[in-house]
Enzyme design. Structure first.
Site, PDB file in Angstrom:
ATOM      1  N   HIS A 245     -61.162 -17.061  31.666  1.00  0.00           N
ATOM      2  CA  HIS A 245     -59.937 -16.832  32.431  1.00  0.00           C
ATOM      3  C   HIS A 245     -60.231 -16.346  33.842  1.00  0.00           C
ATOM      4  O   HIS A 245     -59.315 -16.080  34.617  1.00  0.00           O
ATOM      5  CB  HIS A 245     -59.026 -15.862  31.682  1.00  0.00           C
ATOM      6  CG  HIS A 245     -58.679 -16.376  30.315  1.00  0.00           C
ATOM      7  ND1 HIS A 245     -59.449 -16.091  29.212  1.00  0.00           N
ATOM      8  CD2 HIS A 245     -57.711 -17.202  29.891  1.00  0.00           C
ATOM      9  CE1 HIS A 245     -58.936 -16.718  28.167  1.00  0.00           C
ATOM     10  NE2 HIS A 245     -57.887 -17.395  28.551  1.00  0.00           N
TER      11      HIS A 245
ATOM     12  N   LEU B 106     -38.236 -19.979  42.914  1.00  0.00           N
ATOM     13  CA  LEU B 106     -39.011 -18.763  43.154  1.00  0.00           C
ATOM     14  C   LEU B 106     -40.507 -19.028  42.997  1.00  0.00           C
ATOM     15  O   LEU B 106     -41.328 -18.520  43.746  1.00  0.00           O
ATOM     16  CB  LEU B 106     -38.562 -17.658  42.190  1.00  0.00           C
ATOM     17  CG  LEU B 106     -39.171 -16.286  42.463  1.00  0.00           C
ATOM     18  CD1 LEU B 106     -38.817 -15.779  43.852  1.00  0.00           C
ATOM     19  CD2 LEU B 106     -38.727 -15.265  41.416  1.00  0.00           C
TER      20      LEU B 106
ATOM     21  N   ILE C  64     -64.535 -25.853  23.863  1.00  0.00           N
ATOM     22  CA  ILE C  64     -63.255 -25.780  23.148  1.00  0.00           C
ATOM     23  C   ILE C  64     -62.425 -27.054  23.307  1.00  0.00           C
ATOM     24  O   ILE C  64     -61.435 -27.257  22.630  1.00  0.00           O
ATOM     25  CB  ILE C  64     -62.465 -24.537  23.597  1.00  0.00           C
ATOM     26  CG1 ILE C  64     -63.322 -23.287  23.456  1.00  0.00           C
ATOM     27  CG2 ILE C  64     -61.193 -24.335  22.808  1.00  0.00           C
ATOM     28  CD1 ILE C  64     -63.897 -23.041  22.072  1.00  0.00           C
ATOM     29  N   GLY C  65     -62.814 -27.920  24.229  1.00  0.00           N
ATOM     30  CA  GLY C  65     -62.111 -29.205  24.290  1.00  0.00           C
ATOM     31  C   GLY C  65     -61.923 -29.755  25.678  1.00  0.00           C
ATOM     32  O   GLY C  65     -62.398 -30.833  25.995  1.00  0.00           O
TER      33      GLY C  65
ATOM     34  N   LYS D  51     -48.314 -10.713  25.445  1.00  0.00           N
ATOM     35  CA  LYS D  51     -47.115 -11.374  24.972  1.00  0.00           C
ATOM     36  C   LYS D  51     -45.957 -10.383  24.875  1.00  0.00           C
ATOM     37  O   LYS D  51     -46.135  -9.290  24.363  1.00  0.00           O
ATOM     38  CB  LYS D  51     -47.387 -11.909  23.563  1.00  0.00           C
ATOM     39  CG  LYS D  51     -47.267 -13.389  23.416  1.00  0.00           C
ATOM     40  CD  LYS D  51     -47.890 -13.800  22.076  1.00  0.00           C
ATOM     41  CE  LYS D  51     -47.024 -13.383  20.911  1.00  0.00           C
ATOM     42  NZ  LYS D  51     -45.729 -14.082  20.887  1.00  0.00           N
TER      43      LYS D  51
ATOM     44  N   ARG E 139     -36.987 -23.998  39.795  1.00  0.00           N
ATOM     45  CA  ARG E 139     -38.177 -23.152  39.908  1.00  0.00           C
ATOM     46  C   ARG E 139     -38.433 -22.744  41.357  1.00  0.00           C
ATOM     47  O   ARG E 139     -39.568 -22.640  41.809  1.00  0.00           O
ATOM     48  CB  ARG E 139     -39.404 -23.877  39.329  1.00  0.00           C
ATOM     49  CG  ARG E 139     -39.366 -23.998  37.817  1.00  0.00           C
ATOM     50  CD  ARG E 139     -40.646 -24.589  37.285  1.00  0.00           C
ATOM     51  NE  ARG E 139     -40.804 -25.982  37.694  1.00  0.00           N
ATOM     52  CZ  ARG E 139     -41.956 -26.650  37.683  1.00  0.00           C
ATOM     53  NH1 ARG E 139     -43.054 -26.035  37.303  1.00  0.00           N
ATOM     54  NH2 ARG E 139     -42.010 -27.907  38.040  1.00  0.00           N
TER      55      ARG E 139
END
Ligand code: GLN
Ligand code: ZN
Length: 754
Positions: A689, A17, A425-426, A114, A15
């Site tokens: 987000h 980059l 949500i948790g 996605k 990883r």
């Protein structure tokens, strides 16, 4: 025959980059250093491919963030404001990818989506009226020249115009037709520039061709390529598809003047049939026969039979899609040899292409023999008890009794929650401290007791905080979990874990999917300790927190010998055990997350139910079908794009579902109403987000919008998603706002009924 690949994992063996780029983001290195590191990585990867014996090597599959964004930037498809800013080209690029705030300018990050049926996410540019679409960048050419200077002739790759149009957004009022001439002209200029450099082959990635296409879309495709291909001059053009078959466009595809057509024979089984109807002798078929998405060795014998059956004159062996979707190499893994010999990551897949090519030329019979031996014996661990359990499932195992409406009444009495119950949500913030303590524990620098003490303290602190602020259904905070799939996998037999098996998810973020290596069963309790610890420490209701079987499956590397359906049912039985265990431990509300339910939804609508939903939804039901009527089952999804599968979601037969809604303008609500959705809903009332703290009026407004569409008895109030990636300060502030807004609306509702 020759060999090639569609693309290679750009993040590097360790990883590299990611770490370099993040250093740049933190201002620890400058642009020059980052550019140099990028150059070194490209060199390393090209040379590796060359040494593995690959005949043609792609270039421009490298990207500092995302190749879709690279393409948009190349053609100036970026907001005017960004074009005019004083940022360097690279910083402008990163600003589009991640947002940028300074005194001069406030740039919002482009939305992410996605990438077809993968867990990769691309950045979605918008075609705007004010833009001048034209070739403005040189990256694709620079990379080609860079390789050439190393003595390597590469095939530049880029997103094709059709897919660019199909997967981008359009400003309101702007049509595809309007931008088409400019876009085609821009690609023509690119062709010219590549010709000038003496580039031999260009690869245009057109994955959108494997989706359902309307006649207008087919006409659009034909219009683009009739014009474009008339300008290709000496350049040879490969149109590359992947992730499925091209049934809607095949007859058009082969009429055009392409030099190469790339088809996926792994996910696009039907492509074989299409090719058998005729393939032009003057076009080279790039046959995707080595799976670019799984991590297993190729079965040479089968592949050779497939290739021979194609009966195509000019053929190149390639992967089914870019190797971006698999980890770099198995060389750094410490699996036992009996496991490792079955694995092939990116580098090993390149080696396989080379061997296949030799075998086809009758040059390496030994490789074929060795490969055959690999497939002679059973590879995955079997458990006949679990197989029997799955086989003996009956219809009733998938149906929870009594029916939802009945349960709704029972639960109302049992919980007597206020109207608009509040919950989260948790997860709560996984601060640096939490991660450091876990890492110390993993390295055995602190004892298990010290680790658990710490987790207990955090859990209690957050329970107290939730009580004080006034939440109705509490969570324990998930401080013990690194990840919502790996944590579960670690308590299940049938899973193995790689050390370096990272796959890019977006930008500098990667995932390390656990590997299913056999029949699955629960080897120990997974969550009961933390849920019951939390419940023992509060009078309020604690919501137990699980990951659902479909999500666990979709975020794992799956085995090849049994169907996805069967693996999912095995997972469902294991999670069912956990659910019943939680019930025994007096947990009365249980959330079973299905964050990735949509991930493997087939690209073609006609396959949605028959190939997927018809087993995925029952698998979820199996998990909770045996609980008491009074136990309340929640589920959660991180998106609201289920307007098109709403009845399937309702069929999960959960009691409550929470989902993202704040960013999608709550469009989903109309559909819930229209389709008479039964399950109670918690549409996220603010966007987690972003670090931004919403204000009370805003949240009130959102709640009102929800109540305009959904009866108040059905509505829950919660954020969009889990809060583990957020900071503590903004989390607490935002949740206080959520509670305050709810209180105000409750009062309004009460006043109304007076
Ligand atoms: N319960 C999980 C959490 O809060 C859900 C995560 C998710 O939806 N991706 O972190
Ligand atoms: Zn979520």
């Amino acid at each position: 025959m020759t060999t090639t690949i569609i693309g290679f994992p750009r993040i590097g063996e360790f990883r590299d980059l990611k770490f370099t780029t993040e250093k740049y983001f933190r201002n620890e290195i400058d642009e020059k250093k980052l550019t140099e590191e990028g150059k070194l990585l490209r060199k390393k990867h090209w040379e590796l491919l060359k040494n593995e014996g690959l005949d043609t090597i792609p270039s421009n599959d490298f990207s500092f963030y995302d190749t879709f964004l690279d393409t948009a930037v190349l053609f100036n498809i970026i907001p005017k404001k960004v074009q005019n800013s004083s940022l360097s080209t690279l910083d402008r690029y990163f600003a589009l990818a991640r947002g940028h705030q300074s005194e001069e300018i406030d740039i919002k990050a482009l939305p992410m989506k996605k990438w077809f049926n993968t867990n990769y996410h691309y950045l979605v540019p918008t075609f705007e009226k004010e833009q001048e679409i034209k070739l403005v960048g040189t990256k694709i050419i620079d990379d080609y020249v860079e390789a050439k200077e190393l003595g390597i002739e590469t095939r530049p790759t880029i997103i094709g115009p059709f897919t660019l149009i199909q997967q981008a957004n359009f400003e309101d009022g702007l049509t595809k037709k309007e931008i088409l001439p400019f876009l085609i002209a821009a690609y023509e200029d690119l062709f010219k520039a590549l010709n000038t450099q003496g580039v031999q082959w260009l690869q245009l990635d057109e994955a959108s061709l494997v989706t359902d296409l309307t006649s207008e879309e087919i006409a659009l495709f034909n219009e683009i390529y009739t014009q474009l291909l008339s300008k290709k001059s000496n350049l040879k053009v490969l149109i590359q598809t992947y992730f499925g078959d091209v049934r809607d466009i095949y007859s058009d595809l082969i009429k055009h003047n392409f030099d190469g057509i790339g088809l996926d024979f792994i996910e696009g089984e039907k492509n074989k049939e299409l090719v058998s109807t005729g393939f032009p002798g003057n076009i080279t078929l790039f046959a995707g026969v080595v799976n670019g998405k799984n991590i297993w060795r190729n079965h040479y014998q089968k592949t050779i039979e497939l290739i021979n059956s194609l009966k195509v004159k000019n053929l190149v062996l390639t992967t089914s899609c870019s190797l971006l979707h698999v980890p770099f190499t198995t060389e750094n893994e410490t699996f036992e040899p009996k496991i490792k010999k079955h694995l092939a990551f990116a580098k090993e897949k390149v080696h396989e292409l080379n061997e296949l090519n030799q075998i086809l030329a009758n040059e390496n019979p030994e490789a074929l023999n060795l490969n055959n031996q690999l497939f002679e014996t059973e590879r995955f661990t079997q458990n006949s008890f679990i197989k029997e359990q799955v086989d003996s499932l009956t219809k009733d195992d998938f149906i929870r009794q009594p029916a939802f409406s009945e349960r709704e009444k029972i639960q109302q009495e049992v919980f007597s929650l206020p109207i608009l119950p509040t919950t989260t949500i948790g997860s709560f913030p996984q601060t640096k401290e939490v991660k450091q303590i876990r890492s110390k524990f993993n390295k055995q620098e602190i004892t298990e007791k010290e680790y658990v003490d710490y987790l207990e303290k955090r859990t209690i602190d957050w329970i107290r905080w939730q009580e004080e602020v006034g939440f109705d259904v509490l969570v324990h905070g998930e401080f013990e979990r690194n990840d919502m799939v790996e944590y579960f996998g670690q308590h299940l037999d049938g899973y193995i874990f790689s050390k370096n098996g990272w796959v890019q998810s977006y930008g500098t973020r990667g995932v390390k999917p656990p590997i299913i290596w056999g029949d699955i069963s629960r080897n120990s309790a997974i969550t009961t300790k933390w849920s019951s610890f939390a419940q023992e420490n509060t009078e309020k209701v604690i919501k137990g927190m699980l990951t659902g079987p479909v999500t666990i499956l979709n975020w794992s590397f799956t085995r090849e010998d049994i169907s996805l359906k069967e693996s999912t049912l095995q997972l469902a039985l294991a999670i069912q055990e956990e659910v019943l265990d939680l019930e025994k431990h007096h947990i009365k509300v249980i959330q079973i997350d299905e964050a990735a339910l949509r991930e493997k939804l087939p690209l073609r609508k006609s396959d949605w139910y028959s190939n997927y939903l018809n087993w995925a939804i029952p698998a979820f039901r199996l998990v909770h079908s045996k609980v008491q009527p009074s136990t309340q089952i929640h589920t959660h999804m991180c998106y609201s794009e289920f307007t098109d599968i709403i009845t399937a979601i309702d069929n999960m037969d959960a009691d409550v579902i929470s989902f993202e809604a704040s960013r999608s303008n709550l469009e989903i609500l109309d559909e819930l109403k229209r389709q008479n959705f039964q399950t109670q809903v918690g549409p996220g009332v603010y966007d987690i987000h972003s670090p931004r703290i919403p204000n009370v009026l805003e949240v009130e407004e959102t709640i009102r919008k929800i109540l305009a569409k959904v009866p108040s008895q059905k509505v829950w109030i919660n954020p969009d998603c889990g809060l583990k990636t957020r900071g503590e300060f903004e989390t607490k502030a935002s949740l206080e706002v959520l509670i305050e807004a709810t209180k105000r609306i409750r009062k309004e509702l009460l006043d109304d009924t007076k």
